[in-house]
Design a protein around this motif. Structure first.
Motif, PDB file in Angstrom:
ATOM      1  N   PHE B 352       0.818  -1.212   0.000  1.00 59.98           N
ATOM      2  CA  PHE B 352       0.000   0.000   0.000  1.00 59.98           C
ATOM      3  C   PHE B 352       0.856   1.268   0.000  1.00 59.98           C
ATOM      4  CE2 PHE B 352      -2.615  -3.462   1.406  1.00 59.98           C
ATOM      5  CZ  PHE B 352      -3.701  -3.312   0.575  1.00 59.98           C
ATOM      6  N   ALA B 353       1.973   1.234   0.711  1.00 60.04           N
ATOM      7  CA  ALA B 353       2.876   2.386   0.708  1.00 60.04           C
ATOM      8  C   ALA B 353       3.406   2.609  -0.713  1.00 60.04           C
ATOM      9  CB  ALA B 353       4.017   2.160   1.683  1.00 60.04           C
ATOM     10  N   ASP B 354       3.836   1.516  -1.369  1.00 59.19           N
ATOM     11  CA  ASP B 354       4.343   1.623  -2.747  1.00 59.19           C
ATOM     12  C   ASP B 354       3.259   2.129  -3.688  1.00 59.19           C
ATOM     13  OD1 ASP B 354       6.734   0.651  -1.867  1.00 59.19           O
ATOM     14  OD2 ASP B 354       6.564  -1.323  -2.815  1.00 59.19           O
ATOM     15  N   LEU B 355       2.031   1.642  -3.485  1.00 58.73           N
ATOM     16  CA  LEU B 355       0.939   2.022  -4.376  1.00 58.73           C
ATOM     17  C   LEU B 355       0.648   3.522  -4.273  1.00 58.73           C
ATOM     18  CD1 LEU B 355      -1.315   1.213  -6.355  1.00 58.73           C
ATOM     19  CD2 LEU B 355      -2.758   0.697  -4.377  1.00 58.73           C
ATOM     20  N   LEU B 356       0.637   4.060  -3.060  1.00 61.66           N
ATOM     21  CA  LEU B 356       0.361   5.489  -2.896  1.00 61.66           C
ATOM     22  C   LEU B 356       1.487   6.344  -3.470  1.00 61.66           C
ATOM     23  CD1 LEU B 356      -2.043   4.573  -1.060  1.00 61.66           C
ATOM     24  CD2 LEU B 356      -1.645   6.692   0.190  1.00 61.66           C
ATOM     25  N   ASP B 357       2.730   5.903  -3.229  1.00 61.31           N
ATOM     26  CA  ASP B 357       3.881   6.602  -3.807  1.00 61.31           C
ATOM     27  C   ASP B 357       3.792   6.626  -5.331  1.00 61.31           C
ATOM     28  OD1 ASP B 357       5.433   7.565  -1.824  1.00 61.31           O
ATOM     29  OD2 ASP B 357       6.916   5.941  -1.869  1.00 61.31           O
ATOM     30  N   GLY B 424       8.858  11.719   0.272  1.00 60.64           N
ATOM     31  CA  GLY B 424       9.505  10.421   0.384  1.00 60.64           C
ATOM     32  C   GLY B 424       8.467   9.331   0.293  1.00 60.64           C
ATOM     33  N   ALA B 425       8.589   8.336   1.141  1.00 60.78           N
ATOM     34  CA  ALA B 425       7.655   7.217   1.131  1.00 60.78           C
ATOM     35  C   ALA B 425       6.326   7.644   1.750  1.00 60.78           C
ATOM     36  CB  ALA B 425       8.234   6.064   1.922  1.00 60.78           C
ATOM     37  N   ALA B 426       5.261   7.010   1.301  1.00 60.38           N
ATOM     38  CA  ALA B 426       3.960   7.241   1.907  1.00 60.38           C
ATOM     39  C   ALA B 426       3.971   6.655   3.307  1.00 60.38           C
ATOM     40  CB  ALA B 426       2.879   6.573   1.067  1.00 60.38           C
ATOM     41  N   LYS B 427       3.225   7.275   4.206  1.00 53.34           N
ATOM     42  CA  LYS B 427       3.167   6.771   5.564  1.00 53.34           C
ATOM     43  C   LYS B 427       2.041   5.756   5.677  1.00 53.34           C
ATOM     44  CE  LYS B 427       3.087  10.949   7.230  1.00 53.34           C
ATOM     45  NZ  LYS B 427       2.751  12.021   8.147  1.00 53.34           N
ATOM     46  N   THR B 428       2.317   4.640   6.290  1.00 57.65           N
ATOM     47  CA  THR B 428       1.241   3.684   6.491  1.00 57.65           C
ATOM     48  C   THR B 428       1.405   2.965   7.815  1.00 57.65           C
ATOM     49  OG1 THR B 428       0.184   1.708   5.685  1.00 57.65           O
ATOM     50  CG2 THR B 428       2.429   2.030   4.997  1.00 57.65           C
ATOM     51  N   THR B 429       0.291   2.730   8.481  1.00 58.56           N
ATOM     52  CA  THR B 429       0.320   2.070   9.780  1.00 58.56           C
ATOM     53  C   THR B 429      -0.489   0.781   9.742  1.00 58.56           C
ATOM     54  OG1 THR B 429      -1.541   3.447  10.404  1.00 58.56           O
ATOM     55  CG2 THR B 429       0.625   4.167  11.155  1.00 58.56           C
ATOM     56  N   VAL B 430      -0.744   0.284   8.555  1.00 63.52           N
ATOM     57  CA  VAL B 430      -1.604  -0.898   8.460  1.00 63.52           C
ATOM     58  C   VAL B 430      -0.897  -2.192   8.826  1.00 63.52           C
ATOM     59  CG1 VAL B 430      -3.280  -0.036   6.803  1.00 63.52           C
ATOM     60  CG2 VAL B 430      -1.160  -1.036   5.994  1.00 63.52           C
ATOM     61  N   GLN B 431       0.413  -2.199   8.757  1.00 64.09           N
ATOM     62  CA  GLN B 431       1.155  -3.451   8.843  1.00 64.09           C
ATOM     63  C   GLN B 431       0.866  -4.290  10.084  1.00 64.09           C
ATOM     64  OE1 GLN B 431       5.392  -2.984   8.796  1.00 64.09           O
ATOM     65  NE2 GLN B 431       5.692  -5.068   8.111  1.00 64.09           N
ATOM     66  N   GLU B 432       0.995  -3.694  11.281  1.00 61.13           N
ATOM     67  CA  GLU B 432       0.898  -4.458  12.526  1.00 61.13           C
ATOM     68  C   GLU B 432      -0.420  -5.218  12.618  1.00 61.13           C
ATOM     69  OE1 GLU B 432       2.638  -3.274  15.914  1.00 61.13           O
ATOM     70  OE2 GLU B 432       4.399  -3.038  14.623  1.00 61.13           O
ATOM     71  N   VAL B 433      -1.483  -4.530  12.292  1.00 61.95           N
ATOM     72  CA  VAL B 433      -2.801  -5.134  12.406  1.00 61.95           C
ATOM     73  C   VAL B 433      -2.910  -6.360  11.530  1.00 61.95           C
ATOM     74  CG1 VAL B 433      -5.264  -4.735  12.111  1.00 61.95           C
ATOM     75  CG2 VAL B 433      -3.771  -2.876  12.844  1.00 61.95           C
ATOM     76  N   HIS B 434      -2.377  -6.246  10.339  1.00 63.00           N
ATOM     77  CA  HIS B 434      -2.714  -7.247   9.347  1.00 63.00           C
ATOM     78  C   HIS B 434      -1.859  -8.476   9.336  1.00 63.00           C
ATOM     79  CE1 HIS B 434      -5.907  -5.046   7.691  1.00 63.00           C
ATOM     80  NE2 HIS B 434      -5.206  -3.981   7.987  1.00 63.00           N
ATOM     81  N   THR B 435      -0.625  -8.337   9.715  1.00 63.97           N
ATOM     82  CA  THR B 435       0.222  -9.523   9.655  1.00 63.97           C
ATOM     83  C   THR B 435      -0.338 -10.589  10.584  1.00 63.97           C
ATOM     84  OG1 THR B 435       1.641  -8.299  11.127  1.00 63.97           O
ATOM     85  CG2 THR B 435       2.373  -8.508   8.861  1.00 63.97           C
ATOM     86  N   LYS B 436      -1.179 -10.182  11.544  1.00 70.27           N
ATOM     87  CA  LYS B 436      -1.764 -11.157  12.457  1.00 70.27           C
ATOM     88  C   LYS B 436      -2.779 -12.055  11.771  1.00 70.27           C
ATOM     89  CE  LYS B 436      -3.033  -8.097  15.594  1.00 70.27           C
ATOM     90  NZ  LYS B 436      -3.490  -7.453  16.825  1.00 70.27           N
ATOM     91  N   VAL B 437      -3.508 -11.516  10.829  1.00 67.40           N
ATOM     92  CA  VAL B 437      -4.648 -12.250  10.304  1.00 67.40           C
ATOM     93  C   VAL B 437      -4.462 -12.737   8.878  1.00 67.40           C
ATOM     94  CG1 VAL B 437      -7.037 -12.007   9.569  1.00 67.40           C
ATOM     95  CG2 VAL B 437      -6.342 -11.272  11.837  1.00 67.40           C
ATOM     96  N   PHE B 438      -3.843 -11.899   8.036  1.00 65.27           N
ATOM     97  CA  PHE B 438      -3.804 -12.260   6.634  1.00 65.27           C
ATOM     98  C   PHE B 438      -2.654 -13.220   6.350  1.00 65.27           C
ATOM     99  CE2 PHE B 438      -6.219  -8.424   6.824  1.00 65.27           C
ATOM    100  CZ  PHE B 438      -7.310  -8.775   6.072  1.00 65.27           C
ATOM    101  N   ARG B 439      -3.020 -14.281   5.723  1.00 63.06           N
ATOM    102  CA  ARG B 439      -2.086 -15.338   5.401  1.00 63.06           C
ATOM    103  C   ARG B 439      -1.377 -14.974   4.093  1.00 63.06           C
ATOM    104  NH1 ARG B 439      -3.089 -19.755   2.080  1.00 63.06           N
ATOM    105  NH2 ARG B 439      -5.252 -19.136   1.846  1.00 63.06           N
ATOM    106  N   TYR B 440      -0.080 -15.210   4.046  1.00 62.08           N
ATOM    107  CA  TYR B 440       0.643 -15.003   2.792  1.00 62.08           C
ATOM    108  C   TYR B 440       0.830 -16.346   2.098  1.00 62.08           C
ATOM    109  CZ  TYR B 440       1.581 -10.456   4.710  1.00 62.08           C
ATOM    110  OH  TYR B 440       1.431  -9.216   5.227  1.00 62.08           O
TER     111      TYR B 440
END
Lengths: 132, 444
Positions: B352-357, B424-440
């Motif tokens: 998401f950070a890359d996408l916004l950038d 610079g890079a877009a700011k995002t705070t989504v990471q912590e929440v999601h690594t818990k639930v979304f399977r890679y």
């Protein structure tokens, strides 16, 4: 009008650049054409006019000249004044940008010489880890 | 609410699907068509399909409805009231204004009855007919192809369901919305579908959020089976896609279709054949095999819209290119000699950070970025939304998925030129929440 598959166009080529790590002058990509087809596309002068300011015109002229095929229409070295009312120019630009389809070929980074192949009309822009 | 001079009042009836997307879609379409549309947001709730709006004329409403997929119909509001009786007396009191419809002997018409939250049975219909008799309507009833179609709408919202409606509208049909598009672009009849193909109705909502106009240039950097691009092309855009998955872009490899008798994609299971299926081949500019973590587009504003559904590992894992493996991935039938770099899980937040950038750099000023962000319903706060100085958030609508999972359709507009020095890079705070639930998913 026949519905034949759509391939890479020079419009797309004009918007792509080499993204190999450390490359400073990766634009335009050197286009080498294996198989080229011209397929009719509905003429939309408004779209061409919209795209003109987004193109790198000198790069387009350079690429068109480098292909050296009779199917390539002649275009002026610079965009003429008031292009929106110059239908002859817009038709030539339309053919060059949208009707010339690159089916097989490759694009080479002018600095690192990394080659991006075009297979069945689809460029592959992936890099290896050490290149990115 | 007083009517502004030069405006008329209309009743919009929304479809029951995707309530939270109704107002954003309507507003986005009004902005795209540069149409003046005013309404009182306090008067609307997602639990009710009615919205009263003011617009210039019927033509304005027809243009709006030529684009909206969530609107059933728009009606000129002839009269309304908080009960059947008050609605009828309002129509009687306004006979002069309604004379073009009710005062003409030659006009043919038909009445439809609509009710929300309660079935309109035979007894009620008889009551409605009787009540309508109090209005002096001079024209002739004609069931097939009448000059005007009038509608009497009753609103029984509430629980327990009230015995009497608390809103009644008398309207004249002006236009129907684009509900049929969902059928025309039905996934079951589509040549190529992927595992994560977007519901056509949502794909059209996304195209509307993206302010697509004839001649727009649109990119989907996670194109998959191109399910977001058919709707954009239908509205006149010229579309490009890219994806890291070679087989999907080339339309080879394993099929996502069940019961075709083959495990591999057929000759028409590719995006070109699907654009042809819809007669949109002239608007398909092509696709690339590319990694959105390392974009190969010239860093200059060129796209009017970026419309995408980034992968996040529920059904399709996000991937990026990593170190070449000793065992290269070799793709079968097309060109077996081609070497493919290995891909790895692409960090959720980085996507998401890359996408916004990327969007901040590649969109023209005023261009739009429209995409889905997965969220966990209980834990969602607006602070999780990715942010970039050049992009302003315009709409944020939630769609519930299974369990605690949801996704939000986010619409951003580019409001400032991109400067690589300061942005610079877009700011995002989504990471912590999601690594818990979304399977890679591990790449194949």
């Amino acid at each position: 009008r026949s519905c034949r598959p759509r391939m890479m166009r020079l419009l797309t080529h004009n918007m792509l650049t080499s993204h190999v790590k450390g490359v400073k002058n990766g634009y335009p990509l050197i286009l080498r054409v294996g198989e080229l087809v011209v397929q009719e596309v509905e003429f939309n002068p408004d779209f061409i006019v919209r795209m003109l300011p987004r193109l790198d015109w000198p790069a387009l002229v350079q690429t068109a000249n480098s292909i050296g095929r009779p199917e390539i229409p002649a275009i002026p070295a610079t965009v003429p004044e008031q292009p929106e009312s110059n239908e002859e120019f817009l038709r030539a630009a339309h053919t060059l940008l949208l009707e010339v389809h690159i089916k097989e070929g490759e694009m080479e980074c002018p600095e690192s010489h990394k080659v991006f192949p075009i297979r069945n009309g689809i460029p592959n822009m992936l890099l290896e880890e050490e290149e990115s | 609410r007083p009517l502004e001079p030069g405006f008329r009042r209309y009743l919009i009836i929304f479809s029951s699907t995707y309530p939270e997307f109704r107002l954003p879609e309507l507003q986005a379409v009004a902005a795209t068509l540069q149409v003046g549309l005013t309404f009182d947001p306090q008067s609307y709730s997602d639990s009710n399909p009615f919205l009263v709006v003011d617009a210039e004329n019927d033509e304005t409403m027809r243009r709006l409805l030529s684009r909206t997929v969530l609107v059933h119909g728009a009606y000129e509001l002839l009269a309304s009231g908080s009960s059947l009786a008050t609605c009828i007396s309002a129509a009687q009191a306004d006979a002069e204004r309604l004379a073009p419809y009710f005062g003409s002997d030659t006009l043919t018409f038909k009445f439809d009855f609509e009710s929300f939250n309660r079935k309109c049975g035979r007894t009620r219909r008889a009551e409605l007919f009787q009540a309508l008799a109090a209005i002096d309507i001079r024209g002739q009833v004609k069931m097939e192809d009448p000059d005007e179609l009038f509608v009497l709408c009753e609103d029984y919202e509430g629980f327990p369901i009230p015995t009497e409606p608390h809103q009644v509208f008398l309207g004249r049909l002006v236009a129907k919305g684009q509900r049929d598009l969902a059928f025309k672009f039905n996934l079951k009849k589509r040549n190529m579908v992927g595992n994560t193909a977007m519901d056509p109705e949502l794909a059209f909502i996304m195209a509307n959020q993206a302010k697509i106009m004839p001649g727009s240039l649109v990119l989907d950097p996670f194109v998959g089976s191109a399910s977001l691009l058919y709707s954009c092309a239908h509205f006149g855009a010229y579309v490009l896609g890219s994806d890291i998955d070679y087989q999907t872009v080339h339309g080879v490899g394993k099929t996502s279709r069940a019961k075709t008798g083959s495990k591999l994609r057929g000759p028409k299971e590719n995006m070109r054949a699907t654009f042809e299926q819809y007669g949109l081949q002239d608007h398909f500019l092509g696709a690339l095999v590319a990694d959105n973590a390392k974009p190969s587009w010239c860093p200059r504003p060129c796209f009017d819209a970026i419309v995408t559904d980034p992968p996040y590992g529920i059904r399709e894992g996000a991937r990026t290119i990593t170190t070449p493996s000793s065992k290269p991935i070799v793709v079968g039938d097309l060109d077996s000699a081609t070497h493919f770099p290995r891909s790895e899980a692409y960090e959720f937040a980085s996507v998401f950070a890359d996408l916004l950038d990327f969007a901040a750099q590649q969109l023209i000023l005023g261009g739009r970025l429209v995409f889905w962000l997965p969220t966990i319903r209980d834990e969602y706060t607006d602070a999780q939304l990715p942010h970039h100085e050049c992009l302003r958030l315009l709409a944020n609508s939630e769609q519930c998925l299974r369990g605690k999972l949801a996704r939000r359709l986010l619409t951003y507009e580019k409001v400032a030129e991109f400067d690589p020095e300061t942005h610079g890079a877009a700011k995002t705070t989504v990471q912590e929440v999601h690594t818990k639930v979304f399977r890679y998913d591990k790449p194949g």
